[in-house]
Motif scaffolding. Sequence first.
Motif, short mmCIF file in Angstrom:
data_model
loop_
_atom_site.label_atom_id
_atom_site.label_comp_id
_atom_site.label_asym_id
_atom_site.label_seq_id
_atom_site.Cartn_x
_atom_site.Cartn_y
_atom_site.Cartn_z
N SER A 152 1.20 3.48 -5.68
CA SER A 152 0.88 2.74 -4.55
C SER A 152 0.94 1.26 -5.14
O SER A 152 1.13 0.70 -5.87
N GLN A 155 -2.41 -3.56 -1.45
CA GLN A 155 -3.08 -3.51 -0.20
C GLN A 155 -2.89 -4.57 0.53
O GLN A 155 -2.35 -5.91 0.67
N HIS A 166 -3.42 -0.07 2.72
CA HIS A 166 -2.35 1.07 1.87
C HIS A 166 -1.53 0.93 1.26
O HIS A 166 -0.74 1.76 2.89
#
Length: 177
Positions: A152, A155, A166
């Motif tokens: 990740s 966002q 995302h």
Amino acid sequence: MIEIRTPRLILRRWSEDDLVPLSEVNADREVMRWVDDGSVRDLDRTAEDIERYEEEWDDEGFGIFAVELIGSGELIGLAGLSVPESLPELSAEVAISWRLGRQFWGQGYASEAAHAVLEFALQDRGLGRVVAVTHLGDAASENVIGKLGMTSERQMTHPVLDVPLHVYAIDLTEYEG
């Protein structure tokens, strides 16, 4: 002609015979739920998509592959690389994506195709980094992304659709397929 073979799949460039099967994938609301604004695509829009995929191959040296089953030759969807031009914040990136007909979900095909695309990005195209962009809540795509070893990054909000996205990334020098 670029073609990638995996144990069960062939990833290849597009042909005229792919239009109807891909339009059937694109006509399924559940398949398209997490794509752009979630709208289904008709035959004409699918033809435009395939034309754009082929143009990107010519312009960038990479693009979206048609994905077919080795045993049957059946088109099951798409997977590949593209520049996410609709997201100005990511316009300098190369994004991986995939879309399969619903009857092919849950069988590992998306992960198999995506792994092959990442290897292609690193080994054949020499890319150092690839991103993936999902709508928040798209658990199936996030599952594949996790299997790819992507992490990740952040966002963001889609600038036109105003939906939360995302962004994941992987440094391909660390990719271990």
